[in-house]
Design a protein around this motif. Structure first.
Motif: not given
Length: 574
Positions: A464-471
């Motif tokens: 549901s969001g940018d996986p890179a920014y979540a990481d």
């Protein structure tokens, strides 16, 4: 804190200290809220809120509008006890109220629908009448035209104050249909158009005069909009001005073809000046000490905590003082063909006139300074030089900001006697409700590691969001938790997945710092070089990466006390 740190291995202790040094963990900075915010963990650009329903992306940059959705909301407020400044309003307001009351007398269904709306409004009334009205205006600006009257964006994208009253919409739709508000709107649409026509020339004159002073073309920023929306059913003194991302909207109530043009102009100055200063926001950290001097000033929290907002407002008030219409009858400069005795008398009269005008304008500056806008005097003097030069404000503003002697301005601010009461700015920058990774970012800034990690992990799991920014967020949570290995893995995932230059660059930078702390200099240098190849374009990114190339990242207890590079946190763009 010491007992907590003793639970970790040495590497974990270093990782915890690294985070405190590198990204300014909560609680370390006890100066001001703005100082803490300037060391925010998040490197990405904020997502601007979606524009109100009235904004036409293909329309003109500057426009004068009416809105039937706002009309429906305003007439509902009027029939439910909103009588503020009724006697001083345009006669059109009373006429429309009378038309509605006449219809209500003959329709029980319409009266029942009105009563349900009024019950809702009474149950959601705020003590502050200005804020009470503002929440309904925020809602109206994001509504599609009748009969739908539905939000034009998702509720999560609505201004937060509007969502406090969004449940009125089913009641409002029923009332609009039962009371035939569209018929009343059509019957009075010509009157609204007449108001628009009467205001066209004064508004155009104001905009041209303002841009002439600033030496800038009107509406010169692509994709940005300045809208003036008129609604005679509102109190004339309550001008509402909002900034939604790049769109500036003013809601004003005309009386006999006149609106509070001073407040409209104030908003227009925000429209012209803000982009120029926002573009230099990252260079204003050196002005942060000024916020200490305004702690006791009668300012809204925004200006006491945000140096960019304080700078913008001070500059605008300086322009307003410089162009203030003092009301003093003008005495023109004498012509050379006068007799000597007449020339001397004319010179004295002209000098006396200029002194009176100067004193009135200086009084406006002194008032702004006493209210806490402590850079007003500096910019007032700077605009004196600006007036004598041919360069535009866009060309001159850099020198105004970068050429400021900050220490002298701090010294001046310390000697300002603040008044006990101030005035709120007519312009409100509409915030949006945070959710997903934006909410995770805010939780991390506030020190809620568990909450930030939960939301970031949910974004990955639910896609549901940018996986890179979540990481990226999870990498910082890992650092705060003393888990260097997990932090390194998360930043590595961010590098692998990210397409956002800023997130990618800062993930490389943090990987470089981790390698430096672990005395892996060769790998650290490779990460700093990778950060530079991303070409994020932001000054703080370039500075941090180049700093890492020149010397290994050092923790505070390892670095020389004179080294200002031990806390190279990314400054969150304004």
């Amino acid at each position: 804190m010491r007992s907590f740190l003793r639970q970790f291995r040495c590497t974990s202790c270093l990782s915890f200290s690294l985070l405190l040094a590198a990204i300014g963990a909560a609680g370390q900075n006890n100066e001001t809220p703005a100082a803490s915010a300037s060391s925010s963990q998040a490197p990405r650009q904020p997502v601007p809120p979606k524009p109100p329903a009235l904004v036409d992306p293909a329309g003109p940059a500057i426009s004068l509008e009416t809105s039937e959705a706002l009309f429906d909301v305003a007439i509902a407020l009027n029939t439910c006890g909103y009588d503020q400044e009724l006697e001083s309003s345009d006669p059109l307001r009373q006429r429309i109220r009378d038309e509605l009351n006449q219809y209500l007398q003959g329709s029980a269904e319409a009266r029942d629908a009105r009563d349900r709306v009024c019950t809702y409004i009474a149950g959601h009334r705020l003590a502050d009448s200005g804020r009470d009205l503002a929440q309904y205006i925020s809602l109206a600006l994001y509504l599609t035209p009748p009969p739908e009257l539905t939000p034009s964006v998702d509720l999560t994208e609505m201004p937060p104050d509007s969502t406090q009253v969004v449940e009125i919409l089913p009641l409002l739709r029923s009332f609009a249909e039962a009371a035939q508000l569209h018929v009343i709107w059509v019957a009075n649409r010509n009157a609204y158009e007449e108001e628009v026509n009467r205001l066209h020339d004064p508004l155009t004159k104001m905009i041209l005069a303002t841009n002439l002073y600033l030496k800038m073309p009107a509406g010169g920023y692509d994709g940005r909009r300045f809208l003036v929306v008129i609604e005679p059913l509102l109190a004339p003194s309550q001008t509402n001005a909002r900034v939604y991302g790049t769109d500036y909207v003013v809601v004003a109530s005309p009386v006999n073809g006149s609106i509070n043009m001073q407040q409209v102009r104030h908003t227009y100055l925000h429209y012209e000046i803000e982009p120029l200063l926002f573009a230099r926001a990252s260079s204003m950290d050196r002005l942060l000490p000024l916020l200490k001097s305004v702690r006791e000033a009668p300012l809204d929290y925004t200006f006491r905590s945000d140096i960019v907002a304080l700078t913008i407002e001070s500059m605008i008030r300086a322009v307003e003082a410089r162009t203030l219409d003092t009301g003093i009858p003008e005495v023109k400069a004498p012509t050379p063909d006068l007799r000597r005795v007449d020339l001397e008398r004319a010179d004295r009269e002209r000098t006396a006139y200029l002194q009176k005008v100067g004193a009135a304008r200086q009084q406006a500056v002194d008032t702004a300074m006493s209210q806490g806008y402590v850079l007003t005097q500096y910019f007032y003097d700077a605009f004196g030089s600006f007036e004598r030069d041919s360069a535009s404000l866009k060309e001159s503003i850099g020198e105004m900001v970068y050429g400021m002697d900050v220490e002298s301005q701090i010294s001046r601010a310390k000697h300002v006697q603040f008044s006990k009461t101030g005035t709120s700015d007519v312009v409100t920058h509409a915030s949006r409700q945070l959710h997903g990774l934006d909410l995770a970012e805010m939780k991390l800034i506030k020190g809620d590691k568990a909450g930030a990690a939960q939301l970031a992990q949910a974004a990955i799991d639910q896609k549901s969001g940018d996986p890179a920014y979540a990481d990226y967020i999870l990498g910082q949570v890992a650092l705060l938790s003393g888990n260097m290995d997990d932090a390194q893995a998360r930043f590595g995932d961010a590098v692998r997945l990210s397409k956002d230059p800023r997130t990618l660059a800062w993930a490389h930078i943090y990987l470089g710092r981790i390698h430096d702390v672990e005395e892996e200099r060769e790998q650290a240098v490779a990460e700093y070089k990778a950060a530079l190849t991303v070409r994020d374009g932001q000054a703080d990114t370039k500075q941090a990466a180049e700093k890492g190339l020149k010397q290994p990242f050092a923790l505070p207890h390892q670095a020389d006390s004179s080294d200002e590079g031990t806390s190279p946190a990314p400054v969150k763009p304004k």
